[in-house]
Design an enzyme around this catalytic site. Structure first.
Site, PDB file in Angstrom:
ATOM      1  N   HIS A  22       0.859  -1.194   0.000  1.00 40.35           N
ATOM      2  CA  HIS A  22       0.000   0.000   0.000  1.00 40.35           C
ATOM      3  C   HIS A  22       0.888   1.234   0.000  1.00 40.35           C
ATOM      4  O   HIS A  22       1.910   1.266   0.696  1.00 40.35           O
ATOM      5  CB  HIS A  22      -0.900  -0.026   1.237  1.00 40.35           C
ATOM      6  CG  HIS A  22      -1.896   1.078   1.279  1.00 40.35           C
ATOM      7  ND1 HIS A  22      -1.561   2.349   1.700  1.00 40.35           N
ATOM      8  CD2 HIS A  22      -3.212   1.113   0.960  1.00 40.35           C
ATOM      9  CE1 HIS A  22      -2.631   3.120   1.634  1.00 40.35           C
ATOM     10  NE2 HIS A  22      -3.641   2.399   1.182  1.00 40.35           N
ATOM     11  N   LYS A  25       1.905   2.602   3.442  1.00 41.14           N
ATOM     12  CA  LYS A  25       2.773   1.668   4.170  1.00 41.14           C
ATOM     13  C   LYS A  25       4.156   1.572   3.523  1.00 41.14           C
ATOM     14  O   LYS A  25       5.162   1.348   4.209  1.00 41.14           O
ATOM     15  CB  LYS A  25       2.121   0.280   4.206  1.00 41.14           C
ATOM     16  CG  LYS A  25       1.200   0.097   5.390  1.00 41.14           C
ATOM     17  CD  LYS A  25       1.978   0.007   6.668  1.00 41.14           C
ATOM     18  CE  LYS A  25       1.304   0.803   7.749  1.00 41.14           C
ATOM     19  NZ  LYS A  25       2.192   1.361   8.741  1.00 41.14           N
ATOM     20  N   GLU A  63      14.071  16.107   9.173  1.00 41.85           N
ATOM     21  CA  GLU A  63      15.156  16.659   9.973  1.00 41.85           C
ATOM     22  C   GLU A  63      15.960  15.507  10.584  1.00 41.85           C
ATOM     23  O   GLU A  63      15.398  14.708  11.332  1.00 41.85           O
ATOM     24  CB  GLU A  63      14.607  17.543  11.106  1.00 41.85           C
ATOM     25  CG  GLU A  63      13.856  18.777  10.616  1.00 41.85           C
ATOM     26  CD  GLU A  63      12.449  18.473  10.150  1.00 41.85           C
ATOM     27  OE1 GLU A  63      12.076  18.963   9.061  1.00 41.85           O
ATOM     28  OE2 GLU A  63      11.739  17.736  10.843  1.00 41.85           O
ATOM     29  N   LYS A 183      -5.723  -4.329   0.672  1.00 43.11           N
ATOM     30  CA  LYS A 183      -6.347  -3.847   1.905  1.00 43.11           C
ATOM     31  C   LYS A 183      -7.285  -4.918   2.444  1.00 43.11           C
ATOM     32  O   LYS A 183      -7.733  -5.808   1.706  1.00 43.11           O
ATOM     33  CB  LYS A 183      -7.170  -2.571   1.645  1.00 43.11           C
ATOM     34  CG  LYS A 183      -6.426  -1.458   0.976  1.00 43.11           C
ATOM     35  CD  LYS A 183      -7.300  -0.229   0.742  1.00 43.11           C
ATOM     36  CE  LYS A 183      -7.454   0.583   2.000  1.00 43.11           C
ATOM     37  NZ  LYS A 183      -8.133   1.879   1.739  1.00 43.11           N
ATOM     38  N   PHE A 248      -8.985  -4.184  -9.707  1.00 38.05           N
ATOM     39  CA  PHE A 248      -7.972  -3.481  -8.920  1.00 38.05           C
ATOM     40  C   PHE A 248      -6.615  -3.769  -9.564  1.00 38.05           C
ATOM     41  O   PHE A 248      -5.799  -4.512  -9.038  1.00 38.05           O
ATOM     42  CB  PHE A 248      -8.013  -3.950  -7.467  1.00 38.05           C
ATOM     43  CG  PHE A 248      -7.099  -3.212  -6.521  1.00 38.05           C
ATOM     44  CD1 PHE A 248      -6.337  -2.121  -6.911  1.00 38.05           C
ATOM     45  CD2 PHE A 248      -6.997  -3.628  -5.200  1.00 38.05           C
ATOM     46  CE1 PHE A 248      -5.500  -1.451  -6.038  1.00 38.05           C
ATOM     47  CE2 PHE A 248      -6.157  -2.971  -4.292  1.00 38.05           C
ATOM     48  CZ  PHE A 248      -5.408  -1.884  -4.727  1.00 38.05           C
ATOM     49  N   ALA A 257      -1.277   8.498  -4.140  1.00 39.20           N
ATOM     50  CA  ALA A 257      -0.050   8.990  -3.515  1.00 39.20           C
ATOM     51  C   ALA A 257       0.069   8.458  -2.097  1.00 39.20           C
ATOM     52  O   ALA A 257      -0.925   8.260  -1.402  1.00 39.20           O
ATOM     53  CB  ALA A 257      -0.038  10.522  -3.504  1.00 39.20           C
ATOM     54  N   ARG A 262       0.258   8.062   7.602  1.00 42.60           N
ATOM     55  CA  ARG A 262      -1.149   8.268   7.264  1.00 42.60           C
ATOM     56  C   ARG A 262      -2.020   7.065   7.625  1.00 42.60           C
ATOM     57  O   ARG A 262      -3.219   7.059   7.361  1.00 42.60           O
ATOM     58  CB  ARG A 262      -1.294   8.607   5.773  1.00 42.60           C
ATOM     59  CG  ARG A 262      -2.604   9.297   5.446  1.00 42.60           C
ATOM     60  CD  ARG A 262      -2.558  10.090   4.162  1.00 42.60           C
ATOM     61  NE  ARG A 262      -2.223   9.282   2.996  1.00 42.60           N
ATOM     62  CZ  ARG A 262      -2.221   9.778   1.757  1.00 42.60           C
ATOM     63  NH1 ARG A 262      -2.516  11.053   1.546  1.00 42.60           N
ATOM     64  NH2 ARG A 262      -1.890   9.008   0.735  1.00 42.60           N
ATOM     65  N   LYS A 263      -1.440   6.057   8.245  1.00 40.37           N
ATOM     66  CA  LYS A 263      -2.218   4.882   8.640  1.00 40.37           C
ATOM     67  C   LYS A 263      -2.060   4.644  10.145  1.00 40.37           C
ATOM     68  O   LYS A 263      -1.710   3.555  10.600  1.00 40.37           O
ATOM     69  CB  LYS A 263      -1.761   3.659   7.844  1.00 40.37           C
ATOM     70  CG  LYS A 263      -2.255   3.661   6.404  1.00 40.37           C
ATOM     71  CD  LYS A 263      -3.752   3.419   6.339  1.00 40.37           C
ATOM     72  CE  LYS A 263      -4.296   3.496   4.915  1.00 40.37           C
ATOM     73  NZ  LYS A 263      -4.443   4.881   4.457  1.00 40.37           N
ATOM     74  N   LYS A 283      10.601   8.135  13.148  1.00 45.93           N
ATOM     75  CA  LYS A 283      10.941   8.934  14.329  1.00 45.93           C
ATOM     76  C   LYS A 283      11.831   8.144  15.281  1.00 45.93           C
ATOM     77  O   LYS A 283      11.521   7.002  15.630  1.00 45.93           O
ATOM     78  CB  LYS A 283       9.668   9.350  15.064  1.00 45.93           C
ATOM     79  CG  LYS A 283       8.769  10.264  14.246  1.00 45.93           C
ATOM     80  CD  LYS A 283       7.489  10.613  15.004  1.00 45.93           C
ATOM     81  CE  LYS A 283       6.598  11.525  14.166  1.00 45.93           C
ATOM     82  NZ  LYS A 283       5.325  11.832  14.846  1.00 45.93           N
TER      83      LYS A 283
END
Length: 403
Positions: A22, A25, A63, A183, A248, A257, A262-263, A283
């Site tokens: 995805h 991901k 960063e 999905k 699909f 995009a 975002r998940k 992070k």
């Protein structure tokens, strides 16, 4: 979720997951692969790495403050190759796509508070663990329940397993027409907090255009859904939706995009528990969005494993540059076997939720993160991560006075 969930004779809850192909991901994996490569040579690095992907292009930005060098383009292409985007006909080609890198150092204003916490700046202490301030403000949520052996909600547990099964069948050649994107979604009917049956299963599986919808639907139901979901939870009323539009073929970054982070509900508890809003991937552990969320899961899982409650949600809040949490709150949804205040007192006694203590106790300055970037950060039995241990359950149970 409130105690209504525990009292309702019939209630339906849903969670979704996505495969490693995805687009969102894919970006999470790239960000965490970069983080891992940096931590492998510089454990003290500060990393906030974001990735975006679209047709034929990956952009890496953020960063990063480190003494080492990693070849970001090579890392990006390696992740794409391992996921399966090796040909343009799949919607993305790891060898020919463009890669743009825009990296700068961490803001000195942020670093000032992380390097030396308010407690140290106020000369309250010079303890090494106390010296590390939280990398941001925010609230982090941990959750556990006794619906599954891994102490996760059944909905998200099954959704992850369905997506993982799709990837396995693609990679081992069992279903050669499958492509990397996909999905899943699972709706479970509960009665008084107990899972009763699967009401519906939704699967989206990217595929070769030459394969008919009927073949895909048959194979997915037989080799994915029925191979994952216990037959005792499926009945004649269970509904199956496989590639509900009928096609699909266009998938991955070509179809949509992708962005890191975002998940966040796929990464955590599938919407069954609340969420503080911070994403994880890319992070380093000084960012409490990540490390404190892991610690909160560790606390909640140990409390449930100890039998203090059947369901527990924990919220912890922080302020940037301050080591100690501002607040700790729990919700046991009426399932507690001891008073909530007893649970809070035991948490305060046995769990140190300062960022420095979390990092030290879990050894989080290691390259362990890419493996978490698919199929959820919690409830994983296929990888060894410290926040899934229940090594404090026995002492919690004993001190709570439970047999």
């Amino acid at each position: 979720m409130t105690t209504t969930f525990m009292s309702a004779p019939s209630i339906f809850l849903t969670s979704e997951s996505v495969t490693e192909g995805h687009p969102d991901k894919l970006c999470d994996q790239i960000s965490d692969a970069i983080l891992d490569d940096i931590l492998a040579c510089d454990p003290m690095a500060r990393v906030a790495c974001e990735t975006a992907a679209t047709t034929g292009l990956v952009v890496v930005m953020g960063e990063i403050t480190t003494d080492c060098y990693v070849e970001i383009q090579d890392i990006v292409r390696k992740v794409l190759r391992e996921v399966g985007y090796t040909r343009a006909k799949y919607g993305f080609d790891c060898d020919t796509c463009g890669v743009i890198v825009s990296i700068k150092e961490q803001s000195k204003d942020i670093a000032m508070g992380v390097n030396k916490s308010l407690e140290v700046r106020s000369s309250e202490t010079n303890n090494e663990i106390e010296s590390l301030g939280a990398g941001d403000q925010g609230m982090m949520v941990g959750f556990a329940c006794n619906e599954t052996p891994e102490l996760m909600p059944l909905t998200i547990s099954l959704a992850h397993k369905l997506c993982k099964r799709l990837a396995e069948l693609r990679k081992d050649g069992s279903l050669r027409y499958l492509r990397p994107d996909g999905k899943s979604q699972v709706t479970v009917e509960y009665s008084h907090g107990i899972p009763q049956r699967i009401d519906s299963v939704v699967i989206g599986a990217q595929h070769d255009p030459a394969v008919s919808h009927d073949v895909i639907e048959r194979d997915v139901i037989e080799h994915v859904v029925k191979a994952v979901i216990p037959s005792s939870l499926l009945d004649r009323k269970t509904k199956y939706y496989v590639n509900a539009t009928g096609r699909f073929v266009v998938g991955g970054p070509m179809g949509d995009a992708g962005l890191t982070g975002r998940k966040i509900l796929v990464d955590t508890y599938g919407g069954i528990a609340r969420h503080g809003g911070g994403a994880f991937s890319g992070k380093d552990p000084t960012k409490v969005d990540r490390s404190a969320a892991y610690a909160a899961r560790y606390v909640a899982k140990n409390v449930v494993a100890a039998g203090l409650a059947d369901r527990l949600e924990l919220q912890v809040s922080y302020a940037i540059g301050i080591a100690r949490p501002l607040s700790i709150c729990i919700e046991s949804f009426g399932t507690g076997n001891v008073d909530d205040q007893v649970i809070i007192d035991l948490i305060n006694k046995h769990f140190d939720l300062r960022p420095g203590a979390i990092i030290e106790s879990m050894k989080l300055r290691r390259p362990i993160y890419r493996q978490t970037a698919t199929y959820g950060h919690f409830g994983r039995t296929d990888i060894d991560v410290p926040w899934e241990k229940t090594d404090k359950a026995a002492v919690l149970r004993s001190e709570a006075g439970l047999k």
